[in-house]
Design a protein around this motif. Structure first.
Motif, PDB file in Angstrom:
ATOM      1  N   ASN A 135       0.355  -1.143  -0.253  1.00  0.00           N
ATOM      2  CA  ASN A 135      -0.216   0.352  -0.053  1.00  0.00           C
ATOM      3  C   ASN A 135       0.954   1.141  -0.054  1.00  0.00           C
ATOM      4  O   ASN A 135       0.487   1.867  -0.440  1.00  0.00           O
ATOM      5  CB  ASN A 135      -0.790   0.225   1.459  1.00  0.00           C
TER       6      ASN A 135
ATOM      7  N   LEU B 186       3.780   8.990 -10.409  1.00  0.00           N
ATOM      8  CA  LEU B 186       3.446   9.243 -12.143  1.00  0.00           C
ATOM      9  C   LEU B 186       3.131  10.535 -11.784  1.00  0.00           C
ATOM     10  O   LEU B 186       2.411  10.664 -13.373  1.00  0.00           O
ATOM     11  CB  LEU B 186       2.778   7.696 -11.898  1.00  0.00           C
ATOM     12  N   ASN B 187       2.396  11.289 -10.988  1.00  0.00           N
ATOM     13  CA  ASN B 187       1.344  12.464 -11.277  1.00  0.00           C
ATOM     14  C   ASN B 187       2.141  13.416 -11.277  1.00  0.00           C
ATOM     15  O   ASN B 187       2.017  14.898 -10.768  1.00  0.00           O
ATOM     16  CB  ASN B 187       0.722  12.385 -10.048  1.00  0.00           C
ATOM     17  N   GLN B 188       3.686  13.910 -11.782  1.00  0.00           N
ATOM     18  CA  GLN B 188       4.992  14.745 -11.361  1.00  0.00           C
ATOM     19  C   GLN B 188       4.896  15.204 -13.484  1.00  0.00           C
ATOM     20  O   GLN B 188       4.534  14.735 -14.067  1.00  0.00           O
ATOM     21  CB  GLN B 188       6.074  14.398 -11.509  1.00  0.00           C
TER      22      GLN B 188
ATOM     23  N   ARG C  33       2.593   1.842  -3.312  1.00  0.00           N
ATOM     24  CA  ARG C  33       1.061   2.253  -4.523  1.00  0.00           C
ATOM     25  C   ARG C  33       1.331   4.019  -4.100  1.00  0.00           C
ATOM     26  O   ARG C  33       0.841   4.879  -5.195  1.00  0.00           O
ATOM     27  CB  ARG C  33       0.307   1.143  -4.158  1.00  0.00           C
ATOM     28  N   LYS C  34       0.846   3.764  -2.958  1.00  0.00           N
ATOM     29  CA  LYS C  34       0.692   5.785  -2.667  1.00  0.00           C
ATOM     30  C   LYS C  34       2.203   5.861  -3.087  1.00  0.00           C
ATOM     31  O   LYS C  34       2.079   7.467  -4.256  1.00  0.00           O
ATOM     32  CB  LYS C  34       0.813   5.598  -1.376  1.00  0.00           C
ATOM     33  N   GLU C  35       3.389   5.682  -3.197  1.00  0.00           N
ATOM     34  CA  GLU C  35       4.279   6.548  -3.942  1.00  0.00           C
ATOM     35  C   GLU C  35       4.618   6.582  -5.230  1.00  0.00           C
ATOM     36  O   GLU C  35       5.048   7.054  -5.332  1.00  0.00           O
ATOM     37  CB  GLU C  35       5.758   5.916  -2.755  1.00  0.00           C
ATOM     38  N   LEU C  36       4.147   5.199  -5.875  1.00  0.00           N
ATOM     39  CA  LEU C  36       3.829   5.236  -7.451  1.00  0.00           C
ATOM     40  C   LEU C  36       3.571   5.943  -7.992  1.00  0.00           C
ATOM     41  O   LEU C  36       3.827   7.046  -8.911  1.00  0.00           O
ATOM     42  CB  LEU C  36       4.053   4.095  -7.831  1.00  0.00           C
ATOM     43  N   LYS C  37       1.836   6.429  -7.097  1.00  0.00           N
ATOM     44  CA  LYS C  37       1.219   7.171  -7.712  1.00  0.00           C
ATOM     45  C   LYS C  37       1.678   8.465  -7.765  1.00  0.00           C
ATOM     46  O   LYS C  37       1.532   9.581  -8.634  1.00  0.00           O
ATOM     47  CB  LYS C  37      -0.500   7.112  -6.433  1.00  0.00           C
ATOM     48  N   VAL C  38       2.177   9.272  -6.009  1.00  0.00           N
ATOM     49  CA  VAL C  38       2.884  10.817  -6.530  1.00  0.00           C
ATOM     50  C   VAL C  38       3.949  10.648  -7.658  1.00  0.00           C
ATOM     51  O   VAL C  38       3.762  12.045  -8.322  1.00  0.00           O
ATOM     52  CB  VAL C  38       3.274  10.830  -5.164  1.00  0.00           C
TER      53      VAL C  38
END
Length: 97
Positions: free
Chosen positions: A72, A82-84, A75-80
């Motif tokens: 979890n 990829l939103n760059q 997953r949160k770190e990857l979302k942050v």
């Protein structure tokens, strides 16, 4: 921080879960010996067998919850990541949108 937690959970997961499984098989043997064998101290053998067999569920549950927690966080770190806004991802020299 996630890499440290992931390495810890991976290493301790295998170092705890495999011996835990082996000990549960030994505990299952103790339980069989109480049922069909004739041990000298039946109550002690039954308690040891139950503890060895039951600990596998505790260890595997703890490690499963720990791995779910780690997934979890990643997953949160990857979302942050990829939103760059200016993120460019290249695979084999080709830009992926």
């Amino acid at each position: 921080m996630n890499a440290v937690l992931d390495n810890f959970l991976s290493a301790w997961g295998y170092c705890l879960m495999i011996p835990s499984f082996i000990l549960s098989i030994v505990g299952f043997g103790f339980l069989f010996s109480v049922r069909w064998g004739n041990p000298k101290n039946k109550n002690k053998t039954l308690k040891v067998g139950a503890i060895l067999f039951g600990q596998v569920f505790l260890i595997w549950g703890i490690m499963g919850i720990g791995n779910a927690f780690m997934q979890n966080r990643v997953r949160k770190e990857l979302k942050v990541f990829l939103n760059q806004p200016n993120l460019i991802i290249k695979i084999n020299g080709e830009i992926i949108n």
